[in-house]
Design a protein around this motif. Structure first.
Motif, PDB file in Angstrom:
ATOM      1  N   UNK A  54       2.267  -4.498  -3.379  1.00 43.43           N
ATOM      2  CA  UNK A  54       3.342  -4.842  -2.452  1.00 43.43           C
ATOM      3  C   UNK A  54       4.608  -4.054  -2.774  1.00 43.43           C
ATOM      4  N   UNK A  55       5.325  -3.723  -1.730  1.00 44.53           N
ATOM      5  CA  UNK A  55       6.574  -2.973  -1.860  1.00 44.53           C
ATOM      6  C   UNK A  55       7.714  -3.971  -2.031  1.00 44.53           C
ATOM      7  N   UNK A  56       8.129  -4.129  -3.262  1.00 43.41           N
ATOM      8  CA  UNK A  56       9.102  -5.176  -3.568  1.00 43.41           C
ATOM      9  C   UNK A  56      10.506  -4.848  -3.063  1.00 43.41           C
ATOM     10  N   UNK A  57      10.718  -3.624  -2.615  1.00 44.00           N
ATOM     11  CA  UNK A  57      12.027  -3.247  -2.063  1.00 44.00           C
ATOM     12  C   UNK A  57      12.124  -3.546  -0.574  1.00 44.00           C
ATOM     13  N   UNK A  58      11.006  -3.988   0.016  1.00 41.74           N
ATOM     14  CA  UNK A  58      10.986  -4.282   1.441  1.00 41.74           C
ATOM     15  C   UNK A  58      11.280  -5.765   1.684  1.00 41.74           C
ATOM     16  N   UNK A  75     -10.182  -5.267  -3.864  1.00 41.93           N
ATOM     17  CA  UNK A  75      -9.536  -5.463  -5.169  1.00 41.93           C
ATOM     18  C   UNK A  75      -8.566  -6.643  -5.171  1.00 41.93           C
ATOM     19  N   UNK A  76      -7.947  -6.879  -4.013  1.00 42.84           N
ATOM     20  CA  UNK A  76      -6.962  -7.967  -3.902  1.00 42.84           C
ATOM     21  C   UNK A  76      -7.348  -8.868  -2.720  1.00 42.84           C
ATOM     22  N   UNK A  77      -8.372  -9.685  -2.882  1.00 43.00           N
ATOM     23  CA  UNK A  77      -8.821 -10.538  -1.770  1.00 43.00           C
ATOM     24  C   UNK A  77      -7.794 -11.614  -1.424  1.00 43.00           C
ATOM     25  N   UNK A  78      -7.838 -12.019  -0.182  1.00 40.86           N
ATOM     26  CA  UNK A  78      -6.976 -13.115   0.252  1.00 40.86           C
ATOM     27  C   UNK A  78      -5.774 -12.682   1.062  1.00 40.86           C
ATOM     28  N   UNK A  79      -5.392 -11.392   0.970  1.00 39.97           N
ATOM     29  CA  UNK A  79      -4.212 -10.928   1.702  1.00 39.97           C
ATOM     30  C   UNK A  79      -4.551 -10.430   3.106  1.00 39.97           C
ATOM     31  N   UNK A  80      -5.817 -10.133   3.353  1.00 39.87           N
ATOM     32  CA  UNK A  80      -6.217  -9.648   4.674  1.00 39.87           C
ATOM     33  C   UNK A  80      -5.900  -8.184   4.905  1.00 39.87           C
ATOM     34  N   UNK A  81      -5.831  -7.394   3.813  1.00 39.82           N
ATOM     35  CA  UNK A  81      -5.513  -5.972   3.952  1.00 39.82           C
ATOM     36  C   UNK A  81      -6.482  -5.251   4.881  1.00 39.82           C
ATOM     37  N   UNK A 134      -6.701   0.996   2.335  1.00 39.63           N
ATOM     38  CA  UNK A 134      -6.353  -0.417   2.450  1.00 39.63           C
ATOM     39  C   UNK A 134      -7.600  -1.295   2.487  1.00 39.63           C
ATOM     40  N   UNK A 135      -8.687  -0.784   3.052  1.00 40.07           N
ATOM     41  CA  UNK A 135      -9.957  -1.520   3.017  1.00 40.07           C
ATOM     42  C   UNK A 135     -10.433  -1.673   1.571  1.00 40.07           C
ATOM     43  N   UNK A 136     -10.249  -0.631   0.760  1.00 40.88           N
ATOM     44  CA  UNK A 136     -10.612  -0.709  -0.657  1.00 40.88           C
ATOM     45  C   UNK A 136      -9.721  -1.710  -1.394  1.00 40.88           C
ATOM     46  N   UNK A 137      -8.430  -1.710  -1.062  1.00 39.54           N
ATOM     47  CA  UNK A 137      -7.504  -2.648  -1.704  1.00 39.54           C
ATOM     48  C   UNK A 137      -7.826  -4.092  -1.317  1.00 39.54           C
ATOM     49  N   UNK A 138      -8.397  -4.275  -0.128  1.00 44.23           N
ATOM     50  CA  UNK A 138      -8.778  -5.626   0.294  1.00 44.23           C
ATOM     51  C   UNK A 138      -9.842  -6.202  -0.622  1.00 44.23           C
ATOM     52  N   UNK A 191       0.801  -1.212   0.000  1.00 47.09           N
ATOM     53  CA  UNK A 191       0.000   0.000   0.000  1.00 47.09           C
ATOM     54  C   UNK A 191       0.835   1.263   0.000  1.00 47.09           C
ATOM     55  N   UNK A 192       0.173   2.403  -0.171  1.00 40.43           N
ATOM     56  CA  UNK A 192       0.882   3.681  -0.233  1.00 40.43           C
ATOM     57  C   UNK A 192       1.269   4.203   1.139  1.00 40.43           C
ATOM     58  N   UNK A 193       2.156   5.180   1.146  1.00 39.21           N
ATOM     59  CA  UNK A 193       2.382   5.983   2.343  1.00 39.21           C
ATOM     60  C   UNK A 193       1.527   7.231   2.164  1.00 39.21           C
TER      61      UNK A 193
END
Length: 255
Positions: free
Chosen positions: A244-248, A214-220, A208-212, A87-89
């Motif tokens: 997802x932040x691939x640099x983390x 759009x991307x179910x299963x991650x528990x956002x 993040x609730x909206x992303x949950x 998610x975003x900052x």
């Protein structure tokens, strides 16, 4: 009050901020246990309210110093979401109205979700201006989380109307041509910054609730992108998504 029923006394005390000497004497002399319980409850509630009022006055010190110097529009700034894996900052800038106190504002991390939502409604109703900015997961990967946070803060200032005369920022410097002061742990020390922390936190949680959806299963909707055991297991099972932040770590692939 001795001729009133306990229900009537409860109604009378409900919205009272103070009691006259006569009213208090009548209540203290009333031998009914229910009345004593009502008085004890009222006194505890009033003590809590007074503590919050004192806290607000203490946290208004930074703003009041600036008001006396002619900076009438002071914006507090804070961010939410530097640590999550997805998610975003999100950053927020809030110009409070000193004539309309928002009692109870504090570092968003110290507040319950219910109280944050109540305070967010009050902030939106009373603030002179609110600006929100964000940086995406992709931008975080491109420039790193620190620089992305600065970018989000810059966008929050640019979205703010009216233009503030001065910025109070939680431990950071924003690259804009506005006088500013970075305050360590400012979200617990400044009313404006605390208000911004609530706006940023609640705005990001809603995203993040909206992303949950759009991307179910991650528990956002539960962890809001933080690296909980549930989230890490979902990443192992489903693989990362575009948020997802691939640099983390542990998402980052080591060479």
């Amino acid at each position: 009050m001795q001729h009133h029923s306990i229900k009537e006394i409860a109604a009378l005390l409900k919205d009272k901020k103070t009691l006259s000497e006569a009213e208090r004497q009548h209540l203290e002399e009333d031998q009914r246990k229910g009345v004593k319980s009502l008085l004890d409850t009222w006194e505890r509630k009033r003590a809590k309210e007074k503590a919050l009022e004192t806290q607000y006055e203490r946290m208004l010190a930074f703003e009041e110093q600036l008001y006396t110097k002619g900076y009438s529009l002071v914006a507090g700034m804070d961010e939410a979401g530097r640590g999550p894996l997805a998610g975003p900052v999100v950053a927020a800038a809030v110009i409070i109205d000193p004539k309309q106190p928002i009692i109870g504002v504090n570092d968003s991390k110290q507040l319950t979700k219910k109280l944050r939502r109540e305070l967010l409604t009050e902030i939106k109703a009373k603030a002179l201006g609110i600006g929100v900015g964000m940086a995406s997961a992709q931008e975080i990967d491109e420039v790193n989380i620190y620089q992305a946070t600065i970018l989000a803060m810059k966008r929050a200032v640019e979205a703010l109307t009216p233009v503030p005369h001065y910025l109070l920022v939680d431990a950071m410097t924003v690259p804009v041509h506005i006088p500013q002061h970075a305050i360590t742990k400012g979200d617990a020390r400044s009313v404006s910054i605390a208000s911004a922390s609530i706006v940023a936190k609640e705005t990001r949680d809603a995203l993040m609730d909206d992303l949950a959806v759009r991307y179910p299963g991650y528990g956002f909707e539960d962890h809001h992108g933080y690296g909980t055991a549930e989230h890490l297991q979902a990443i192992k099972t489903l693989g990362p998504c575009s948020e997802h932040r691939m640099s983390f770590s542990p998402l980052r692939r080591e060479d």
